[in-house]
Enzyme design. Structure first.
Site, PDB file in Angstrom:
ATOM      1  N   HIS A 104       0.828  -1.216   0.000  1.00  0.00           N
ATOM      2  CA  HIS A 104       0.000   0.000   0.000  1.00  0.00           C
ATOM      3  C   HIS A 104       0.857   1.258   0.000  1.00  0.00           C
ATOM      4  O   HIS A 104       1.968   1.287   0.549  1.00  0.00           O
ATOM      5  CB  HIS A 104      -1.005   0.000   1.161  1.00  0.00           C
ATOM      6  CG  HIS A 104      -0.419  -0.035   2.539  1.00  0.00           C
ATOM      7  ND1 HIS A 104      -0.035   1.109   3.205  1.00  0.00           N
ATOM      8  CD2 HIS A 104      -0.193  -1.054   3.392  1.00  0.00           C
ATOM      9  CE1 HIS A 104       0.407   0.798   4.414  1.00  0.00           C
ATOM     10  NE2 HIS A 104       0.330  -0.519   4.550  1.00  0.00           N
ATOM     11  N   ASP A 134       0.023   4.407   1.209  1.00  0.00           N
ATOM     12  CA  ASP A 134      -0.100   5.379   2.293  1.00  0.00           C
ATOM     13  C   ASP A 134       0.677   4.940   3.524  1.00  0.00           C
ATOM     14  O   ASP A 134       1.071   3.781   3.668  1.00  0.00           O
ATOM     15  CB  ASP A 134      -1.572   5.592   2.657  1.00  0.00           C
ATOM     16  CG  ASP A 134      -2.244   4.329   3.160  1.00  0.00           C
ATOM     17  OD1 ASP A 134      -2.077   3.267   2.529  1.00  0.00           O
ATOM     18  OD2 ASP A 134      -2.937   4.397   4.195  1.00  0.00           O
ATOM     19  N   ASP A 146       3.527  -6.636   3.333  1.00  0.00           N
ATOM     20  CA  ASP A 146       3.122  -5.726   4.418  1.00  0.00           C
ATOM     21  C   ASP A 146       3.254  -6.419   5.772  1.00  0.00           C
ATOM     22  O   ASP A 146       2.389  -6.310   6.628  1.00  0.00           O
ATOM     23  CB  ASP A 146       1.675  -5.268   4.193  1.00  0.00           C
ATOM     24  CG  ASP A 146       1.286  -4.106   5.094  1.00  0.00           C
ATOM     25  OD1 ASP A 146       2.189  -3.502   5.705  1.00  0.00           O
ATOM     26  OD2 ASP A 146       0.087  -3.809   5.203  1.00  0.00           O
ATOM     27  N   GLU A 170      -4.826   2.250   3.157  1.00  0.00           N
ATOM     28  CA  GLU A 170      -4.873   0.999   3.917  1.00  0.00           C
ATOM     29  C   GLU A 170      -4.964   1.250   5.410  1.00  0.00           C
ATOM     30  O   GLU A 170      -5.634   0.515   6.138  1.00  0.00           O
ATOM     31  CB  GLU A 170      -3.619   0.163   3.595  1.00  0.00           C
ATOM     32  CG  GLU A 170      -3.615  -1.236   4.199  1.00  0.00           C
ATOM     33  CD  GLU A 170      -2.989  -1.312   5.589  1.00  0.00           C
ATOM     34  OE1 GLU A 170      -3.090  -2.378   6.218  1.00  0.00           O
ATOM     35  OE2 GLU A 170      -2.410  -0.306   6.053  1.00  0.00           O
TER      36      GLU A 170
END
Length: 480
Positions: free
Chosen positions: A76, A78, A169, A145
């Site tokens: 992601h 962000d 992640d 996210e």
């Protein structure tokens, strides 16, 4: 000179540093999304950018891999935006101030954004390479996210041909994640009436707590500043007359709040300060070395008139903060030692006519998450408040028959000389939402070691990043 240019793998840290120059807090992802689109266009790669700013970049397989099954690499765009109390960093426009210390990459006075910038950097380095053998690659970069997984919730996955997905992640090196908890955000709004009182005004700030990720760190029993504020307010209210003007703590539901401030009006400030000092000493004994920076700061303004909550509404506010569930609610019965259900009182805010409380509820068992949700609804109804539910996302269920997981496990065993730990985690990963959209997805998650994500102490292990880079290259090589 670039701060990270001497670090290995150079190609990964090059892109990580470039990403760190772009403000990319949640809901502020247009610039970093456009950066990824330009990256793809400059290299003649197929790229899709949707209205949410999600980006998909496709690259054909290298020689000998042209007809192999595509592999999806996902992360992601962000990051969580937290900073120290003394920092003047503006997350809307300022680049991160990176530095290297003791084998780690860090950011001065702010979160680092390695969650999940390192995933994007690794994917970009793969897409940029002309020498790494790989099947067709489909890089998926989602947005928002960290607050509700809105990007994963809204992305259209129909352009993807691949069924094997590698999510980057995760921050516990040596562990392959094969499932995660679901979650939802619960907000209760408690109405408050007002009156005017005169007395000594005390602004009380609880600060210096470690904070951290409300899923990954919840079992460490770190101090929640909002809950500590409730406990202190309850102690004050039991032992003397106080009036509560406001309480403000935390910024995000998925971050354990490290600071909280409340303002009270009293007629005996000496007694109030003695109670506060005593409570601070109690906490220091209780937490010991787990919260070494914990402190309580009191600022006093004598004999002023101030707007405060009505007595009954104040009692409701204090009662709720002091008594609401927070932390681990239950452990897994099938995977011993893993948290199954928890909640985090991440945000408390006061406006003129209401106090709002925002929780993130997590569970790997949907019925237990429903139980906790119903409990909070009962609280709201009992206290005369209203509530809102948002950002719900499903659990990612462990898949017994996986094609990608054995490949990754074999590569891990080659690198580390031992069988990797395959586990599920008590945190939200986008694999749940993505596999809900595309049920045939076969997902794994892993990544380099990071510490204290979602906090100003966030740091990325350089050597671990190098190992993860070699692992993902080898995994792609094995996917022929």
């Amino acid at each position: 000179m670039a701060v990270l240019e001497e670090l290995e793998p150079q190609e990964v840290f090059h892109y990580f540093e470039e990403l760190s120059q772009i403000p990319r807090g949640t809901f502020n992802t247009k610039a970093v999304s456009d950066y990824c689109v330009k990256f793809a266009n400059d290299r003649g790669l197929e790229v899709i950018q949707d209205e949410l700013n999600n980006v998909i970049i496709k690259k054909p397989g290298t020689e000998g891999y042209e007809e192999s099954e595509p592999v999806i690499v996902q992360g992601h765009l962000d990051m969580v935006c937290e900073k120290t109390e003394v920092s003047d960093h503006d997350f809307e426009k300022d680049p991160l101030d990176l530095y290297v210390e003791d084998g780690f990459v860090k950011a001065r006075d702010t979160t680092l954004g390695a969650d999940d910038g390192i995933a994007v950097a690794i994917a970009l380095a793969l897409l940029d390479s002309d020498t790494i053998p790989h099947p067709p690659l489909e890089a998926v970069f989602t947005v928002d996210e960290e607050v509700g997984m809105g990007g994963a919730g809204g992305i259209d996955l129909t352009p993807l041909k691949g069924k094997m997905l590698i999510n980057l992640d995760s921050e516990d090196e040596g562990t392959i994640i094969a499932g995660c908890a679901g979650g939802l955000s619960f907000c209760m709004n408690l109405p408050v009436g007002r009156k005017q009182v005169t007395g000594d005004c005390l602004e009380v700030t609880i600060r210096g707590l470690k904070g951290g990720h409300s899923g990954m760190e919840i079992h460490h029993q770190r101090g929640n500043a909002n809950k500590l504020a409730g406990r202190l307010l309850n102690r004050l209210n039991q032992n003397m007359d106080i009036s509560l003007a406001e309480v403000q703590g935390g910024a995000k539901d998925n971050v354990i709040p490290s600071a909280c401030t409340f303002t009270i009006v009293v007629h005996d400030s000496v007694k109030a300060e003695m109670i506060i000092e005593n409570m601070e000493n109690v906490w220091k004994q209780e937490f010991g070395e787990d919260e070494p920076e914990l402190e309580v700061i009191v600022t006093k303004t004598e004999n002023i008139e101030k707007s405060v909550m009505s007595d009954m509404d104040m009692k409701k506010v204090i009662f709720f903060i002091n008594n609401c569930q927070n932390g681990v609610y239950g452990f897994s019965r099938s995977l011993k030692g893993l948290v199954e259900t928890s909640d985090n009182l991440g945000v408390v805010t006061t406006e003129e006519n209401k106090v709002s409380f925002v929780f993130l509820i997590r569970s790997s068992v949907s019925s237990k998450m429903e139980e906790m949700k119903e409990a909070f609804i009962s609280w709201a109804e009992f206290l005369g408040g209203t509530y809102e539910l948002s950002g719900a996302y499903p659990a990612w269920m462990y898949k017994e028959n996986s094609k990608i997981r054995p490949i990754v496990a074999e590569v891990f065993e080659k690198v580390y000389g031992k069988t990797p730990n395959i586990s599920t985690i008590h945190a939200g990963l986008e694999c749940g939402l993505l596999s809900g959209k595309k049920p045939e997805l076969d997902c794994v998650s892993f990544g380099p070691r990071m510490y204290d994500i979602h906090s100003v102490n966030e740091r990325l292990d350089i050597a671990s990043t190098w190992r993860m880079w070699n692992i993902i290259k080898e995994v792609l090589k094995e996917c022929k």
